[in-house]
Design an enzyme around this catalytic site. Structure first.
Site, PDB file in Angstrom:
ATOM      1  NE  ARG A   1      -4.424  -0.267   2.332  1.00  0.00           N
ATOM      2  CZ  ARG A   1      -5.310  -1.265   2.465  1.00  0.00           C
ATOM      3  NH1 ARG A   1      -4.900  -2.510   2.547  1.00  0.00           N
ATOM      4  NH2 ARG A   1      -6.590  -0.997   2.517  1.00  0.00           N
TER       5      ARG A   1
ATOM      6  NE  ARG B   1     -16.312  -3.119   2.778  1.00  0.00           N
ATOM      7  CZ  ARG B   1     -15.023  -3.020   2.448  1.00  0.00           C
ATOM      8  NH1 ARG B   1     -14.622  -3.398   1.251  1.00  0.00           N
ATOM      9  NH2 ARG B   1     -14.146  -2.519   3.290  1.00  0.00           N
TER      10      ARG B   1
ATOM     11  NE  ARG C   1     -10.903   1.959   4.831  1.00  0.00           N
ATOM     12  CZ  ARG C   1     -11.813   1.032   4.533  1.00  0.00           C
ATOM     13  NH1 ARG C   1     -13.085   1.231   4.822  1.00  0.00           N
ATOM     14  NH2 ARG C   1     -11.460  -0.072   3.938  1.00  0.00           N
TER      15      ARG C   1
ATOM     16  NE  ARG D   1     -13.543  -3.450   7.209  1.00  0.00           N
ATOM     17  CZ  ARG D   1     -12.705  -3.604   6.189  1.00  0.00           C
ATOM     18  NH1 ARG D   1     -12.744  -4.707   5.448  1.00  0.00           N
ATOM     19  NH2 ARG D   1     -11.826  -2.674   5.891  1.00  0.00           N
TER      20      ARG D   1
END
Ligand code: AMP
Length: 216
Positions: free
Chosen positions: A88, A127, A172, A161
């Site tokens: 990443r 999600r 993010r 989450r």
């Protein structure tokens, strides 16, 4: 084969990694899953990682590089693996190259999952993730067959989450653009990279991935 799945959070890397892993037998190495595993076991590493993950920040390179060094030396990784969420940062990509060089191996290819931010916000905020096996669903686009029950492991804890909460999602995405997106050029220059239109349906993306893999 050693395949790197590159793309922003919510671009479908994890879902496609699971499909590939089931079909081909290569283990899916998700640093996010490894870190969440450490958190649920309450280890020191997990506690340290949680402070970064809750804010949508990256866990320090040394921590995730250590996890990947250890995991890739396991016997089930000797014929290849799928890297999902690692590397990443450029430093992680360089550490991976060094690790592979020392093992006389190399990356077979990189699949870049390209998708715009607006699409990602919709995906991430809807999600739901299975607490038991990590399988992912979406409140409108991908429901489990039986409401509230995971298709894969039959667990009944499908949750949002903490890092899929709206403020954390924004961070993010920022972190992705600042620290991870330079890897697109890195892999374009240093190994075979293929761009996948990740805004398509799960089935269409699966077919695109499958097509590309045949030529590697
Ligand atoms: P993911 O499940 O891949 O979306 O990862 C969830 C979170 O775990 C990220 O937002 C980071 O905080 C952390 N994480 C996962 N993989 C890495 C990585 N390669 N480097 C740094 N942090 C990571």
């Amino acid at each position: 084969m050693i395949i790197v799945l590159l793309g922003p959070p919510g671009s479908g890397k994890g879902t496609q990694a699971k499909v590939l892993s089931e079909k081909k037998g290569w283990p899916q190495l998700s640093t996010g899953d490894m870190l969440r595993g450490a958190i649920s076991q309450g280890t020191k590493l997990g506690l340290e990682a949680k402070t970064f993950m809750d804010k949508g920040e990256l866990v320090p390179d040394s921590v995730v590089i250590g996890l990947i060094q250890e995991r890739t030396s396991a016997t089930d990784c000797q014929n290849g693996y799928i890297l999902d969420g690692f590397p990443r940062t450029i430093a992680q990509a360089q550490a991976l190259d060094e690790l592979l060089l020392s093992q006389n191996k190399k990356i077979s290819g990189c699949l870049y999952f390209k998708i715009d931010d607006q699409n990602l916000v919709t995906r991430l905020s809807g999600r739901r993730t299975c607490l038991d096996c990590g399988a992912m669903y979406h409140i409108t686009a991908h429901l489990p067959q039986k409401e509230g029950v995971c298709d894969s492991c039959k667990g009944s804890q499908l949750v949002q989450r903490d890092d899929d909460q709206p403020e954390v999602i924004q961070n993010r995405l920022k972190v992705y653009h600042d620290q991870t997106s330079p890897l697109v050029d890195y892999y374009d220059q240093n190994s075979e990279m293929v761009t996948i239109d990740a805004s398509l349906t799960l089935e269409e993306v699966k077919n695109a991935v499958w097509d590309k893999l045949g030529s590697w």
